[in-house]
Design a protein around this motif. Sequence first.
Motif, short mmCIF file in Angstrom:
data_model
loop_
_atom_site.label_atom_id
_atom_site.label_comp_id
_atom_site.label_asym_id
_atom_site.label_seq_id
_atom_site.Cartn_x
_atom_site.Cartn_y
_atom_site.Cartn_z
N GLU A 84 0.83 -1.20 0.00
CA GLU A 84 0.00 0.00 0.00
C GLU A 84 0.87 1.25 0.00
OE1 GLU A 84 -0.42 -2.61 2.00
OE2 GLU A 84 -2.52 -3.18 2.07
N ALA A 85 1.99 1.19 0.70
CA ALA A 85 2.92 2.32 0.73
C ALA A 85 3.49 2.58 -0.66
CB ALA A 85 4.05 2.06 1.73
N VAL A 86 3.86 1.51 -1.36
CA VAL A 86 4.39 1.65 -2.72
C VAL A 86 3.36 2.35 -3.61
CG1 VAL A 86 5.05 0.37 -4.80
CG2 VAL A 86 6.05 -0.24 -2.59
N THR A 87 2.12 1.91 -3.51
CA THR A 87 1.05 2.52 -4.32
C THR A 87 0.90 4.00 -3.99
OG1 THR A 87 -0.13 0.42 -4.45
CG2 THR A 87 -1.42 2.41 -4.85
N ALA A 88 0.94 4.34 -2.73
CA ALA A 88 0.79 5.75 -2.32
C ALA A 88 1.98 6.58 -2.81
CB ALA A 88 0.66 5.85 -0.81
N PHE A 89 3.19 6.06 -2.70
CA PHE A 89 4.36 6.81 -3.19
C PHE A 89 4.28 7.01 -4.69
CE2 PHE A 89 6.63 4.90 0.67
CZ PHE A 89 6.43 6.04 1.43
N ARG A 90 3.82 6.00 -5.40
CA ARG A 90 3.66 6.15 -6.86
C ARG A 90 2.61 7.20 -7.18
NH1 ARG A 90 4.20 -0.21 -8.30
NH2 ARG A 90 6.47 -0.21 -8.48
N ASN A 91 1.54 7.23 -6.41
CA ASN A 91 0.52 8.27 -6.61
C ASN A 91 1.10 9.65 -6.35
OD1 ASN A 91 -1.54 6.55 -7.40
ND2 ASN A 91 -2.29 6.27 -5.32
N ALA A 92 1.94 9.76 -5.33
CA ALA A 92 2.58 11.05 -5.03
C ALA A 92 3.43 11.49 -6.21
CB ALA A 92 3.44 10.93 -3.77
N LEU A 93 4.15 10.56 -6.79
CA LEU A 93 5.02 10.89 -7.91
C LEU A 93 4.24 11.28 -9.16
CD1 LEU A 93 7.67 8.14 -7.30
CD2 LEU A 93 8.03 10.61 -7.10
N LYS A 94 3.01 10.84 -9.26
CA LYS A 94 2.16 11.21 -10.40
C LYS A 94 1.51 12.58 -10.20
CE LYS A 94 0.71 6.45 -11.25
NZ LYS A 94 -0.45 5.55 -11.18
N SER A 95 1.58 13.11 -9.01
CA SER A 95 0.93 14.38 -8.70
C SER A 95 1.60 15.52 -9.46
CB SER A 95 1.00 14.66 -7.20
OG SER A 95 0.33 13.66 -6.50
N PRO A 96 0.79 16.46 -9.94
CA PRO A 96 1.36 17.58 -10.69
C PRO A 96 2.14 18.52 -9.78
CG PRO A 96 -1.00 17.91 -10.36
CD PRO A 96 -0.67 16.54 -9.84
N GLY A 97 3.13 19.17 -10.37
CA GLY A 97 3.85 20.21 -9.65
C GLY A 97 4.97 19.76 -8.75
N ALA A 98 5.38 18.50 -8.83
CA ALA A 98 6.47 18.03 -7.98
C ALA A 98 7.79 18.65 -8.42
CB ALA A 98 6.57 16.51 -8.03
N THR A 99 8.54 19.14 -7.47
CA THR A 99 9.87 19.66 -7.78
C THR A 99 10.83 18.47 -7.88
OG1 THR A 99 10.52 19.85 -5.46
CG2 THR A 99 9.41 21.78 -6.46
N THR A 100 12.01 18.73 -8.41
CA THR A 100 13.02 17.68 -8.49
C THR A 100 13.37 17.19 -7.09
OG1 THR A 100 13.93 18.62 -10.51
CG2 THR A 100 15.35 17.12 -9.30
N LYS A 101 13.49 18.11 -6.16
CA LYS A 101 13.82 17.74 -4.77
C LYS A 101 12.75 16.83 -4.17
CE LYS A 101 14.72 19.73 -0.22
NZ LYS A 101 14.79 20.95 0.57
#
Length: 183
Positions: A84-101
């Motif tokens: 479930e954590a992996v899925t959530a982290f992947r969703n975070a990475l798909k979120s718009p506006g993520a900075t490189t950091k």
Amino acid sequence: MIVAGRHQRHRHGRYAEQIALGRGSDGARINGVVTHVGAVIDTRYDDVRQAIEQFEKAASDPALALKAYAQIGLSQKSCDRYEEAVTAFRNALKSPGATTKETVQILYVLGRTLESLGRIAEALEAYRWIRREDPGYRDVANRINHLSSRRSLTGPQKSAPLQSGSRIGDMLKSWQGLLTSPK
């Protein structure tokens, strides 16, 4: 801080219920930011399930999605719910506006989680992407060396290499395109 203090004093009282319901003291609907703050407070009191519910509500706001999904992932990981954590982290990475950091930070935690699951090839792929973006980030170089040598000692893995056509590989390529394209 005031919210945390009030929440601490009235943890099981009306105020805590209002935060859990996403409502203010006057009964009005609280926006995503306050709901997100309420979820942060809840994680401090080990009510992880309730916190995850609040983060899921906050994730519906595009401005909060990245941080909310990252917090869901951390909360799931703290409960040993690694898939479930992996899925959530992947969703975070798909979120718009993520900075490189932010992307690097989330990929690091994703890589650590994948390592915990024994998914070495996927973890290596995340770490290698981090190394390309930030060569000195934490212990990524050591992790890559350790996991690469571990893979060579245990022989080839059952799954094919994830460089092309894999979910993580495809996501990494798409993030790289987003990060290198002009805004």
